[in-house]
Design an enzyme around this catalytic site. Structure first.
Site, PDB file in Angstrom:
ATOM      1  CB  THR A 189     -26.491   0.523 -18.190  1.00 30.61           C
ATOM      2  OG1 THR A 189     -26.702  -0.873 -18.274  1.00 30.61           O
ATOM      3  CG2 THR A 189     -25.554   0.917 -19.318  1.00 30.61           C
ATOM      4  CE1 TYR A 231     -29.364   1.571 -22.496  1.00 31.06           C
ATOM      5  CE2 TYR A 231     -28.496  -0.374 -21.388  1.00 31.06           C
ATOM      6  CZ  TYR A 231     -29.150   0.838 -21.327  1.00 31.06           C
ATOM      7  OH  TYR A 231     -29.564   1.331 -20.123  1.00 31.06           O
TER       8      TYR A 231
END
Ligand code: UDP
Length: 330
Positions: A120, A144
């Site tokens: 990501t 995250y």
């Protein structure tokens, strides 16, 4: 000839289902491993085998890997919301890192030769004015992002010590939908900008809240790099082939940034309707600008986005959302 067989964790989710469909379309065998906690049974393309199980269920994972010799594993299954991870940091770290490590370890033991990780842009917590390439410092701004950084590092060691070849794909903002209309985006609850703006245009929600109007960007709203989900799926196929030459890490975006207000205008253009807008406070953890430099994957694999225009991305998302008012359960 024996067909290649791939394991796709999270293959009932947004990006995973599009990749599963792309593998099946070229004649490969696919097993989807998904606990259906956020994915949908109806998103698993016909022709794929579905194993409904949690990655934390090591007995189930062992059974799947012992029964089939996979040519590669694509690992999508993860908790994936930046804001949610700021509320539940340890849950994110334990789930994503724990499950990812268990999977990598199982791949090594069962001699799966290749691994493709969904990573990501949330790795890049430090503000950047220009496009972000693979050399930018990895400084996650959220648990995250931290969980994906940990798995990237784990793959480095699995490669060095055990020879597992890995492709790390750092997505920027996945968006759009399958141009044929079979697959789309169905998160519960939906938190992503494009589907929410479309819902506001369709009158399914009262308005769209714009999170922050005082960012150091031309119109004061956040800039993101929206990449079509089918282009992401294509990038996975190309990265997989590139693993013949060794492990790779790629940043994946269109290379063009669009502000929140520009996205709203695009939805208005595509849908021919006005979107009710409310200007709101900033959302915790949002960097002002995230735009990818994807020169490396372009140069090394010949990948180029086929649906780069924001209006095309929005049009495909609109078509699926308008046709599926109840998402996959409709
Ligand atoms: N955003 C917004 N209103 C919303 C949802 C998102 O203004 O209801 C903004 C958000 O602050 C970010 C951009 O839209 O700047 C993209 O957010 P999204 O959640 O889609 O993806 P992220 O960039 O967080 O992965």
């Amino acid at each position: 000839m024996i067909r290649p067989h791939y394991l796709v964790t999270g293959g009932a989710g947004f990006v995973g289902s599009h990749l599963a469909a792309a593998l099946l379309a070229r004649g490969d065998d696919v097993t989807v491993y998904d606990d259906l906690s956020t994915g949908h049974r109806a998103a698993v393309p016909p022709g794929a085998r579905l194993v409904v199980a949690d990655l934390a269920d090591t007995a189930a994972l062992e059974a799947v890997l012992a029964a089939t010799r996979f040519d590669a594993v694509f690992h999508f299954a993860a908790l994936s919301l930046v804001g949610d991870s700021m509320q539940h940091p340890l849950h994110y770290l334990r789930t994503n890192i724990g499950n990812g490590l268990a999977l990598i370890d199982a791949c090594v033991r069962h001699r799966v030769p290749r691994f493709v990780l969904s990573s990501t842009a949330a790795l890049f917590g430090r503000p950047s004015d220009g496009p972000i390439d693979e050399e930018a410092p990895v400084e996650p701004g959220s648990p995250y992002g931290e969980s994906k950084a940990a798995l990237e590092r784990a793959l480095l060691w699995a490669g060095r010590v055990h020879g597992l070849r890995a492709a790390v794909l750092r997505y920027f903002n996945a968006a759009g939908a399958d141009p044929d209309g079979h697959l789309g985006e169905d998160h519960r609850p939906e938190t992503h900008l494009i589907p929410l703006v479309i819902d506001a245009a369709l009158g399914r929600r009262p308005e769209i809240a714009v999170f922050g109007t005082d960012y150091p960007t031309p119109d004061g709203t956040c800039i993101r790099d929206y990449i079509h989900v089918s282009d992401l799926a294509d990038a996975h196929l190309r990265a997989l082939a590139r693993l013949d030459l060794g492990s790779v890490t790629y940043n994946l975006g269109n290379g063009a940034g669009h502000s929140v207000l520009e996205v709203i205008r695009a939805v208005e253009r595509v849908g021919g309707r006005q979107v009710p807008v409310r200007l709101a406070e900033r959302r915790l953890g949002d960097p002002a600008r995230l735009v990818a430099a994807s020169d490396r994957i372009r140069g090394e694999t010949g990948w180029a986005p086929r649906h780069a225009a924001l209006d095309t991305i929005v049009a495909h998302a609109w078509a699926w959302r308008a046709a599926h008012p109840l998402g996959y359960t409709g």
